[in-house]
Design a protein around this motif. Structure first.
Motif, mmCIF file in Angstrom:
data_model
loop_
_atom_site.group_PDB
_atom_site.id
_atom_site.type_symbol
_atom_site.label_atom_id
_atom_site.label_comp_id
_atom_site.label_asym_id
_atom_site.label_seq_id
_atom_site.Cartn_x
_atom_site.Cartn_y
_atom_site.Cartn_z
ATOM 1 N N PRO A 2 4.089 67.883 12.272
ATOM 2 C CA PRO A 2 4.981 68.073 13.426
ATOM 3 C C PRO A 2 5.082 69.549 13.832
ATOM 4 O O PRO A 2 4.925 70.450 13.000
ATOM 5 C CB PRO A 2 6.332 67.562 12.923
ATOM 6 N N VAL A 3 5.348 69.766 15.098
ATOM 7 C CA VAL A 3 5.397 71.132 15.644
ATOM 8 C C VAL A 3 6.426 71.980 14.909
ATOM 9 O O VAL A 3 6.153 73.143 14.591
ATOM 10 C CB VAL A 3 5.692 71.093 17.164
ATOM 11 N N LEU A 4 7.598 71.427 14.632
ATOM 12 C CA LEU A 4 8.629 72.215 13.949
ATOM 13 C C LEU A 4 8.141 72.673 12.574
ATOM 14 O O LEU A 4 8.391 73.816 12.171
ATOM 15 C CB LEU A 4 9.925 71.420 13.819
ATOM 16 N N ASP A 5 7.409 71.820 11.868
ATOM 17 C CA ASP A 5 6.848 72.213 10.574
ATOM 18 C C ASP A 5 5.839 73.343 10.740
ATOM 19 O O ASP A 5 5.797 74.276 9.930
ATOM 20 C CB ASP A 5 6.179 71.020 9.889
ATOM 21 N N ARG A 6 5.039 73.270 11.784
ATOM 22 C CA ARG A 6 4.062 74.340 12.044
ATOM 23 C C ARG A 6 4.768 75.654 12.366
ATOM 24 O O ARG A 6 4.362 76.723 11.906
ATOM 25 C CB ARG A 6 3.142 73.955 13.195
ATOM 26 N N LEU A 7 5.831 75.565 13.169
ATOM 27 C CA LEU A 7 6.583 76.777 13.509
ATOM 28 C C LEU A 7 7.231 77.371 12.265
ATOM 29 O O LEU A 7 7.225 78.593 12.075
ATOM 30 C CB LEU A 7 7.635 76.463 14.576
ATOM 31 N N ASN A 8 7.805 76.511 11.422
ATOM 32 C CA ASN A 8 8.401 77.003 10.176
ATOM 33 C C ASN A 8 7.356 77.673 9.297
ATOM 34 O O ASN A 8 7.622 78.699 8.672
ATOM 35 C CB ASN A 8 9.089 75.862 9.420
ATOM 36 N N ARG A 26 12.446 77.054 23.887
ATOM 37 C CA ARG A 26 12.105 75.723 24.398
ATOM 38 C C ARG A 26 13.303 75.079 25.103
ATOM 39 O O ARG A 26 13.167 74.474 26.149
ATOM 40 C CB ARG A 26 11.636 74.844 23.242
ATOM 41 N N ARG A 27 14.494 75.244 24.522
ATOM 42 C CA ARG A 27 15.701 74.698 25.137
ATOM 43 C C ARG A 27 15.935 75.334 26.510
ATOM 44 O O ARG A 27 16.226 74.636 27.493
ATOM 45 C CB ARG A 27 16.916 74.932 24.239
#
Length: 80
Positions: A2-8, A26-27
């Motif tokens: 997932p993108v959030l995992d990649r960003l982390n 993004r928000r």
């Protein structure tokens, strides 16, 4: 992944200052694109916020690009 995992992960290895900061950008983008404010003052404030976010995105892009160029094995010759 997932993108959030990649960003982390990018944050962990020092390539991204803050995964949460990315989520905030993004928000801001989503609000700008999907919330239609009636008042001129509100629209101008939203536009100014989006301009700051856009500048931050360019900074992130340039930082990552510099890291990739420093490790030339990660970029094809035609991309540099």
């Amino acid at each position: 992944m997932p993108v959030l995992d990649r960003l982390n992960r990018l944050e962990q290895i020092g390539w991204l200052g803050s995964a949460e900061g990315w989520s905030e950008l993004r928000r801001i983008r989503n609000e700008f694109a999907h919330d239609y404010l009636a008042g001129v003052v509100e629209r101008l404030a939203r536009l100014e916020l989006e301009m700051v976010a856009a500048e931050r995105l360019v900074q992130i892009y340039r930082s990552i690009l510099q890291r990739l160029q420093a490790r030339s094995d990660l970029l094809p010759r035609s991309s540099v």
